[in-house]
Design a protein around this motif. Structure first.
Motif, short mmCIF file in Angstrom:
data_model
loop_
_atom_site.label_atom_id
_atom_site.label_comp_id
_atom_site.label_asym_id
_atom_site.label_seq_id
_atom_site.Cartn_x
_atom_site.Cartn_y
_atom_site.Cartn_z
N SER A 223 0.91 -17.02 -16.40
CA SER A 223 1.73 -15.85 -16.72
C SER A 223 1.11 -14.60 -16.14
O SER A 223 -0.04 -14.60 -15.72
CB SER A 223 1.87 -15.71 -18.24
OG SER A 223 0.60 -15.59 -18.82
N GLY A 224 1.89 -13.55 -16.14
CA GLY A 224 1.39 -12.25 -15.70
C GLY A 224 0.87 -12.25 -14.28
O GLY A 224 -0.03 -11.47 -13.95
N LEU A 225 1.45 -13.11 -13.43
CA LEU A 225 0.97 -13.15 -12.06
C LEU A 225 1.24 -11.81 -11.36
O LEU A 225 2.33 -11.27 -11.45
CB LEU A 225 1.68 -14.28 -11.30
CG LEU A 225 1.22 -14.48 -9.86
CD1 LEU A 225 -0.24 -14.92 -9.80
CD2 LEU A 225 2.10 -15.50 -9.15
N THR A 226 0.22 -11.29 -10.75
CA THR A 226 0.33 -10.04 -10.01
C THR A 226 -0.20 -10.27 -8.62
O THR A 226 -1.24 -10.90 -8.45
CB THR A 226 -0.53 -8.94 -10.69
OG1 THR A 226 -0.12 -8.83 -12.04
CG2 THR A 226 -0.36 -7.61 -9.99
N ILE A 227 0.54 -9.82 -7.62
CA ILE A 227 0.05 -9.90 -6.25
C ILE A 227 0.01 -8.48 -5.72
O ILE A 227 1.04 -7.82 -5.63
CB ILE A 227 0.96 -10.78 -5.39
CG1 ILE A 227 0.98 -12.20 -5.96
CG2 ILE A 227 0.47 -10.79 -3.94
CD1 ILE A 227 1.84 -13.16 -5.20
N SER A 228 -1.19 -8.02 -5.45
CA SER A 228 -1.28 -6.63 -5.02
C SER A 228 -1.38 -6.55 -3.51
O SER A 228 -2.07 -7.33 -2.86
CB SER A 228 -2.46 -5.93 -5.70
OG SER A 228 -3.66 -6.39 -5.15
N LEU A 229 -0.64 -5.59 -2.97
CA LEU A 229 -0.56 -5.39 -1.52
C LEU A 229 -1.41 -4.18 -1.15
O LEU A 229 -1.63 -3.31 -1.98
CB LEU A 229 0.89 -5.11 -1.12
CG LEU A 229 1.93 -6.13 -1.54
CD1 LEU A 229 3.32 -5.55 -1.37
CD2 LEU A 229 1.79 -7.39 -0.70
N PRO A 230 -1.86 -4.11 0.09
CA PRO A 230 -2.54 -2.89 0.52
C PRO A 230 -1.59 -1.69 0.36
O PRO A 230 -0.38 -1.84 0.52
CB PRO A 230 -2.82 -3.14 2.01
CG PRO A 230 -2.71 -4.61 2.18
CD PRO A 230 -1.76 -5.11 1.15
N ASP A 231 -2.16 -0.52 0.04
CA ASP A 231 -1.35 0.67 -0.24
C ASP A 231 -0.31 0.96 0.81
O ASP A 231 0.84 1.26 0.50
CB ASP A 231 -2.26 1.90 -0.39
CG ASP A 231 -2.93 1.90 -1.76
OD1 ASP A 231 -2.53 1.06 -2.60
OD2 ASP A 231 -3.84 2.71 -1.97
N GLU A 232 -0.72 0.87 2.08
CA GLU A 232 0.23 1.29 3.13
C GLU A 232 1.41 0.33 3.20
O GLU A 232 2.55 0.74 3.41
CB GLU A 232 -0.47 1.45 4.49
CG GLU A 232 -1.07 0.19 5.11
CD GLU A 232 -2.42 -0.21 4.53
OE1 GLU A 232 -2.84 0.41 3.52
OE2 GLU A 232 -3.05 -1.15 5.05
N VAL A 233 1.15 -0.96 2.94
CA VAL A 233 2.25 -1.93 2.96
C VAL A 233 3.17 -1.69 1.76
O VAL A 233 4.40 -1.67 1.88
CB VAL A 233 1.71 -3.37 2.94
CG1 VAL A 233 2.86 -4.37 2.85
CG2 VAL A 233 0.87 -3.64 4.17
N GLN A 234 2.55 -1.47 0.59
CA GLN A 234 3.35 -1.22 -0.61
C GLN A 234 4.23 0.01 -0.40
O GLN A 234 5.40 0.03 -0.77
CB GLN A 234 2.41 -1.01 -1.80
CG GLN A 234 3.13 -0.85 -3.13
CD GLN A 234 3.93 -2.09 -3.51
OE1 GLN A 234 3.40 -3.18 -3.62
NE2 GLN A 234 5.25 -1.92 -3.66
N LYS A 235 3.66 1.03 0.22
CA LYS A 235 4.40 2.28 0.44
C LYS A 235 5.58 2.03 1.39
O LYS A 235 6.69 2.51 1.14
CB LYS A 235 3.46 3.35 1.01
CG LYS A 235 3.86 4.72 0.55
CD LYS A 235 2.83 5.79 0.88
CE LYS A 235 3.52 7.15 0.76
NZ LYS A 235 3.24 8.01 1.92
N ALA A 236 5.31 1.27 2.43
CA ALA A 236 6.39 0.98 3.38
C ALA A 236 7.51 0.19 2.69
O ALA A 236 8.69 0.45 2.94
CB ALA A 236 5.82 0.17 4.55
N ILE A 237 7.12 -0.75 1.85
CA ILE A 237 8.14 -1.54 1.14
C ILE A 237 8.94 -0.64 0.20
O ILE A 237 10.17 -0.71 0.14
CB ILE A 237 7.47 -2.69 0.36
CG1 ILE A 237 6.90 -3.70 1.35
CG2 ILE A 237 8.47 -3.36 -0.57
CD1 ILE A 237 6.09 -4.79 0.70
#
Ligand SMILES: [Zn+2]
Ligand SMILES: [Zn+2]
Ligand SMILES: [Zn+2]
Lengths: 388, 179
Positions: A223-237
């Motif tokens: 449960s509570g699976l989290t996949i964190s992306l690099p900031d710049e990728v997250q921002k682009a998404i």
């Protein structure tokens, strides 16, 4: 420590217990909480008493393998040759002064957390190599005491609960990476990750028996699976999904951002009227350059204040360009998706008519206004991270 | 059917007994006659049904593995939901408070109320077997995700039906004990 785990106090050997110099061996409950395994800090001898409680298993181990284990609650006296249960063990003790190690195991399900230490390199068609980090929680229990001890103590030389957990965590991360790899080969993109977290959890569960069975461990829940992306990728998404929510292209989006900033920070004006003026001015100026519907919308009064953030926006906007609030009443009556079974249910319904899951504590993504599952870490619509 | 020509079949069925029918599903069920029997029978029944549910859960987990191996992720969360619902109800059955003997030390049950209870139980246990059978007989076809989805939705409905029957039964048992 997490999960209220009790650690041994200084002076208590290994991880605690009341055995030194005593003939009765038992797992002191005070050192048990949250720990899957405890190694009795001295060898067991003929004449000892072994206390096994309801939720425990006592495993006897020597020369690299398990001799036997007791998984029924009782007080086992290693003196009675007639006892059928301890007979197998006593045969081992007779004659020579043989000794064995004793490990206690918990039968109950235990909670653990996992997280990657090394990032996973995900090759995305748009973003190229993206370093992912995964975190989550899992629930596990010892399903086969013999395999468990033979693997962890025999193969990995794990002596403490912490050693065992470290290895389980590692395996969990590997399973998540395997799942990501499988789904990637089916066309999963970085932008799809947020929407697929529960799928990934299920995929991990589906493959867990093959990986954990050999360790005598059963994974019951992820449960509570989290996949964190690099900031710049997250921002682009984020940008991309905001654009698609607003129905604008990148230039229009940039123009809108500039206007929003201007409207939010009226320089030299006073009150809301000045805010509208600056916002309009910026909108008109940029609107000519862009010429899209977005800019036109801004150039045309009437305006209204966003009920959510207060920014001045076109009265007919479906979404607030400043905070993303969903302003269309039609949309608010639309259906929500049951977080458990996926059935589309009319918004406002308290329970899913299909699976009965309570839907009342649903929340909305503050970024795009989409209804999201109360446990979601990321918005499945726009990918924005959700603060709990 | 006129009154001077009674339905013989009905009589035969009654004589064969609700308990006997139930005992074909749960051999050794004593049948709630004394307070001690209530406790034992209840435990036997709960465990029997919980075992069937866990078998059904095993079948669903097998299906989940097949889906994962086939790279078919369309219904993974749905199968996960079905699994957890089956597991949750099995746990409820096995671990909830056992027996009613403490509530009503002296129970007087008429033959009729007992038969009614056996009918409830029969319906309940039978639907547990139905659930198990449907999970055993389902053949997974990765090219037909819609069939998987409708199967899983059917399983979820079966679990809900089972829960409903269980609640009815509890009401029936409690109704008897209060008298
Ligand atoms: Zn707003
Ligand atoms: Zn649902
Ligand atoms: Zn969102």
């Amino acid at each position: 420590m997490v999960f209220g785990k009790k650690q041994s106090s200084p002076g208590v050997p290994s991880s605690g217990g009341s055995v030194v110099g005593a003939t009765t061996i038992e797992w002191d409950p005070q050192f048990k909480q949250g720990n899957v395994m405890w190694k009795v800090p001295r060898l067991i001898r003929f004449g000892d008493n072994i206390v096994v409680r309801e939720d425990e298993i006592a495993v006897f181990y020597r020369d690299g393998k398990v001799l036997t284990y007791f998984d029924q609650p009782n007080r086992y006296a290693l003196t009675d040759f007639n006892a059928p249960i301890v007979g197998g063990l006593l045969k081992f003790f007779t004659g020579v002064q043989q000794q064995a190690e004793v490990y206690y195991l918990q039968k109950r399900f235990l909670d653990g957390k996992f997280g990657s230490t090394q990032p996973y390199q995900f090759v995305d068609p748009v973003f190229g190599i993206v370093n992912l980090r995964v975190f989550g929680e899992y629930r596990y229990r010892v399903s086969q005491p013999e395999n468990f001890i033979n693997q962890f103590v025999g193969t990995f030389a794990a002596e403490t609960a912490a050693d065992v957990e470290a290895r389980l965590k590692e395996q969990m991360v590997i399973l998540v990476y395997n799942a990501l790899g499988k789904m990637k080969s089916q066309g999963l993109k970085v932008t799809d990750l947020a929407a697929n977290l529960t799928n990934i959890e299920q995929l991990v569960l589906a493959t867990s028996p093959d990986h954990f069975g050999q360790y005598g461990v059963e994974i019951n829940k992820v449960s509570g699976l989290t996949i964190s992306l690099p900031d710049e990728v997250q921002k682009a998404i984020d940008t991309r999904s905001e654009m698609s929510v607003l129905g604008v292209n990148y230039l229009q989006y940039q123009a809108g951002q500039a206007m929003v900033d201007a409207a939010k920070n009226p320089s030299g004006g006073a009150g809301a009227a000045a805010g509208v003026g600056v916002g309009l001015g910026a909108g008109v100026g940029l609107g000519y350059a862009v010429g899209g519907q977005f800019a036109q919308g801004f150039a045309q009064p009437p305006m209204k204040a966003c009920p959510s953030c207060g920014a001045m926006i076109p009265a007919n906007s479906a979404f607030c360009p400043s905070c993303g609030a969903n302003l269309s009443t039609a949309k608010q009556q639309a259906s929500v998706v049951c977080p458990k079974c996926g059935t589309a249910v009319q918004a406002g319904t308290k329970f899913c008519p299909n699976c009965g899951t309570q839907l009342s504590q649903e929340k909305k993504c503050p970024n795009c206004g989409e209804s999201v599952s109360p446990t979601a870490k990321f918005c499945p619509n726009c990918g924005k991270a959700l603060t709990q | 059917m006129s009154s001077d020509n009674p339905d013989i079949r009905q009589q035969v069925k009654e004589q064969s007994g609700s308990l006997k029918r139930l005992q074909t599903l749960i051999p050794g069920l004593r049948g709630y006659r004394k307070s001690e029997d209530v406790r034992i029978s209840d435990e036997l029944l709960r465990n029997q049904v919980a075992d069937r549910l866990l078998q059904a859960k095993g079948n669903l987990e097998q299906l989940r593995r097949q889906m994962a191996a086939a790279g078919d992720y369309t219904n993974l969360t749905l199968v996960g939901s079905a699994i957890s619902q089956v597991q949750q109800f099995a746990g409820e059955l096995r671990h909830s408070e056992q027996g009613y003997s403490g509530l009503a030390p002296s129970i007087s049950i008429t033959e009729e109320t007992l038969n009614r209870l056996y009918d409830y139980d029969y319906a309940f246990v039978q639907s547990a077997y139905d659930l198990l059978n449907s999970t055993s007989s389902f053949n997974y076809d990765p090219t037909a995700p819609n069939a998987v989805a409708s199967f899983l939705n059917g399983v979820i409905k079966q679990v809900q039906g089972l829960k409903q029957k269980w609640e009815l039964r509890i009401e029936a048992v409690e109704g008897i004990l209060q008298k």
